[in-house]
Design a protein around this motif. Sequence first.
Motif, PDB file in Angstrom:
ATOM      1  N   VAL A  33       0.851  -1.182   0.000  1.00  0.00           N
ATOM      2  CA  VAL A  33       0.000   0.000   0.000  1.00  0.00           C
ATOM      3  C   VAL A  33       0.892   1.240   0.000  1.00  0.00           C
ATOM      4  O   VAL A  33       1.729   1.406   0.889  1.00  0.00           O
ATOM      5  N   GLU A  34       0.747   2.084  -1.017  1.00  0.00           N
ATOM      6  CA  GLU A  34       1.482   3.346  -1.046  1.00  0.00           C
ATOM      7  C   GLU A  34       0.654   4.389  -0.295  1.00  0.00           C
ATOM      8  O   GLU A  34      -0.315   4.927  -0.810  1.00  0.00           O
ATOM      9  N   VAL A  35       1.048   4.622   0.944  1.00  0.00           N
ATOM     10  CA  VAL A  35       0.259   5.495   1.817  1.00  0.00           C
ATOM     11  C   VAL A  35       0.293   6.934   1.335  1.00  0.00           C
ATOM     12  O   VAL A  35      -0.723   7.613   1.256  1.00  0.00           O
ATOM     13  N   SER A  36       1.487   7.433   1.008  1.00  0.00           N
ATOM     14  CA  SER A  36       1.601   8.815   0.546  1.00  0.00           C
ATOM     15  C   SER A  36       2.976   9.066  -0.034  1.00  0.00           C
ATOM     16  O   SER A  36       3.934   8.330   0.228  1.00  0.00           O
ATOM     17  N   ASN A  37       3.072  10.129  -0.837  1.00  0.00           N
ATOM     18  CA  ASN A  37       4.362  10.624  -1.293  1.00  0.00           C
ATOM     19  C   ASN A  37       4.965  11.493  -0.213  1.00  0.00           C
ATOM     20  O   ASN A  37       4.277  12.292   0.438  1.00  0.00           O
ATOM     21  N   LEU A  38       6.272  11.363  -0.007  1.00  0.00           N
ATOM     22  CA  LEU A  38       7.003  12.233   0.910  1.00  0.00           C
ATOM     23  C   LEU A  38       8.143  12.839   0.106  1.00  0.00           C
ATOM     24  O   LEU A  38       9.224  12.268   0.004  1.00  0.00           O
ATOM     25  N   VAL A  39       7.885  13.969  -0.529  1.00  0.00           N
ATOM     26  CA  VAL A  39       8.851  14.539  -1.459  1.00  0.00           C
ATOM     27  C   VAL A  39       9.939  15.260  -0.676  1.00  0.00           C
ATOM     28  O   VAL A  39       9.793  16.390  -0.253  1.00  0.00           O
ATOM     29  N   TYR A  40      11.027  14.556  -0.468  1.00  0.00           N
ATOM     30  CA  TYR A  40      12.178  15.153   0.195  1.00  0.00           C
ATOM     31  C   TYR A  40      13.411  14.367  -0.187  1.00  0.00           C
ATOM     32  O   TYR A  40      13.336  13.271  -0.720  1.00  0.00           O
ATOM     33  N   SER A  41      14.574  14.941   0.058  1.00  0.00           N
ATOM     34  CA  SER A  41      15.825  14.247  -0.228  1.00  0.00           C
ATOM     35  C   SER A  41      16.931  14.857   0.601  1.00  0.00           C
ATOM     36  O   SER A  41      16.700  15.756   1.400  1.00  0.00           O
ATOM     37  N   LYS A  42      18.157  14.408   0.378  1.00  0.00           N
ATOM     38  CA  LYS A  42      19.266  14.875   1.195  1.00  0.00           C
ATOM     39  C   LYS A  42      19.619  16.329   0.907  1.00  0.00           C
ATOM     40  O   LYS A  42      20.204  17.002   1.738  1.00  0.00           O
ATOM     41  N   VAL A  43      19.306  16.835  -0.282  1.00  0.00           N
ATOM     42  CA  VAL A  43      19.702  18.206  -0.597  1.00  0.00           C
ATOM     43  C   VAL A  43      18.548  19.076  -1.062  1.00  0.00           C
ATOM     44  O   VAL A  43      18.705  20.285  -1.172  1.00  0.00           O
ATOM     45  N   SER A  44      17.418  18.511  -1.394  1.00  0.00           N
ATOM     46  CA  SER A  44      16.349  19.339  -1.929  1.00  0.00           C
ATOM     47  C   SER A  44      14.985  18.711  -1.679  1.00  0.00           C
ATOM     48  O   SER A  44      14.882  17.515  -1.486  1.00  0.00           O
ATOM     49  N   ASN A  45      13.974  19.574  -1.726  1.00  0.00           N
ATOM     50  CA  ASN A  45      12.599  19.124  -1.526  1.00  0.00           C
ATOM     51  C   ASN A  45      11.961  18.908  -2.896  1.00  0.00           C
ATOM     52  O   ASN A  45      11.045  19.612  -3.285  1.00  0.00           O
ATOM     53  N   ARG A  46      12.494  17.929  -3.650  1.00  0.00           N
ATOM     54  CA  ARG A  46      11.969  17.654  -4.979  1.00  0.00           C
ATOM     55  C   ARG A  46      12.320  16.226  -5.387  1.00  0.00           C
ATOM     56  O   ARG A  46      13.245  15.633  -4.846  1.00  0.00           O
ATOM     57  N   PRO A  47      11.599  15.691  -6.385  1.00  0.00           N
ATOM     58  CA  PRO A  47      11.887  14.322  -6.814  1.00  0.00           C
ATOM     59  C   PRO A  47      13.255  14.203  -7.476  1.00  0.00           C
ATOM     60  O   PRO A  47      13.812  15.180  -7.975  1.00  0.00           O
ATOM     61  N   ALA A  48      13.784  12.981  -7.484  1.00  0.00           N
ATOM     62  CA  ALA A  48      14.997  12.682  -8.247  1.00  0.00           C
ATOM     63  C   ALA A  48      14.588  12.054  -9.579  1.00  0.00           C
ATOM     64  O   ALA A  48      13.435  11.669  -9.776  1.00  0.00           O
ATOM     65  N   ARG A  49      15.560  11.946 -10.502  1.00  0.00           N
ATOM     66  CA  ARG A  49      15.273  11.400 -11.827  1.00  0.00           C
ATOM     67  C   ARG A  49      16.245  10.272 -12.144  1.00  0.00           C
ATOM     68  O   ARG A  49      17.428  10.367 -11.855  1.00  0.00           O
ATOM     69  N   TRP A  50      15.720   9.208 -12.740  1.00  0.00           N
ATOM     70  CA  TRP A  50      16.566   8.194 -13.355  1.00  0.00           C
ATOM     71  C   TRP A  50      16.675   8.552 -14.828  1.00  0.00           C
ATOM     72  O   TRP A  50      15.673   8.661 -15.538  1.00  0.00           O
ATOM     73  N   ILE A  51      17.908   8.788 -15.274  1.00  0.00           N
ATOM     74  CA  ILE A  51      18.120   9.284 -16.632  1.00  0.00           C
ATOM     75  C   ILE A  51      18.960   8.297 -17.448  1.00  0.00           C
ATOM     76  O   ILE A  51      19.701   7.483 -16.895  1.00  0.00           O
TER      77      ILE A  51
END
Length: 291
Positions: A82-100
């Motif tokens: 169950v995906e309860v919620s998104n928690l958009v945060y990271s070690k340096v910024s409050n945004r998603p990361a990208r797989w490129i």
Amino acid sequence: MSDTLKIGLPKGSLQDSTIKLFAKSGWKINLHHRNYFPDVNDEELNISMCRAQEMAKYVEDGILDAGMTGKDWILENNSDVVEVSNLVYSKVSNRPARWILAVAGDSPYMKPEDLAGKKVATELLGVTKRYFEEKGIDVEVFYSWGATEAKVVEGLCDAIVEVTETGTTIKAHGLRIIDEVMQTNTILLANKEAWENPWKRKKIENINLLLQGALKAEKMVGLKMNMPKNALEKAMNMLPSLNSPTVSDLSDVNWVSVEIMVEEIAVRELIPQLMDLGVEGIIEYPLNKVI
């Protein structure tokens, strides 16, 4: 004690920011050297530190009731959770990361289709294979155990699929991005049986509520000030606020006290404008949670 929630927190790059986020939410977590089971100031929680790559599997299998990991690793493991919620945060910024998808800066490959018959290295093996299969491109995808960016430079592969936030590291290695495979951010997830347990579900929902409040507060500050009453109407049209500002009378009938919550980035423009209206005693203060 009969009711305990087993929750996993990610080791590695998100560990410090996750513990800091929990602290702002009200849970003080104390790590022990070479110990994967930290103390926490909540007798209803049992915390385990786990690799993000393995978290979804532990939650799916019921070893953990809940956990935090990236959307990428949920998809990589095809986890039934169950995906309860998104928690958009990271070690340096409050945004998603990208797989490129990236290639050498001087390579002839300009688009994914140019890699047909070539080798691609990545840690995100399953997602990368599905990405190329959906595009109908026949490539050889193999697992990278680390230092993925260097594999193109060393001639071990023709392209890589790697995670990045700003693209700075990719460019520093002389690589060029030719496509985005997926965006990812941290997810709070739950085991399906645990989610059906009323007590555990309520505990998870309460944790999510406070985590989301702490995340929202990261971008906001409080402002308190004394304002001439005759400037109040003009100020109301100027002040951004989560809700209507709080206005209180002062002993001097010509002045009022005003308190608001605003995005921190707006303060640098707002304070000079308030000063032009004759506002005095402006106090800026940080916020722990906004709910």
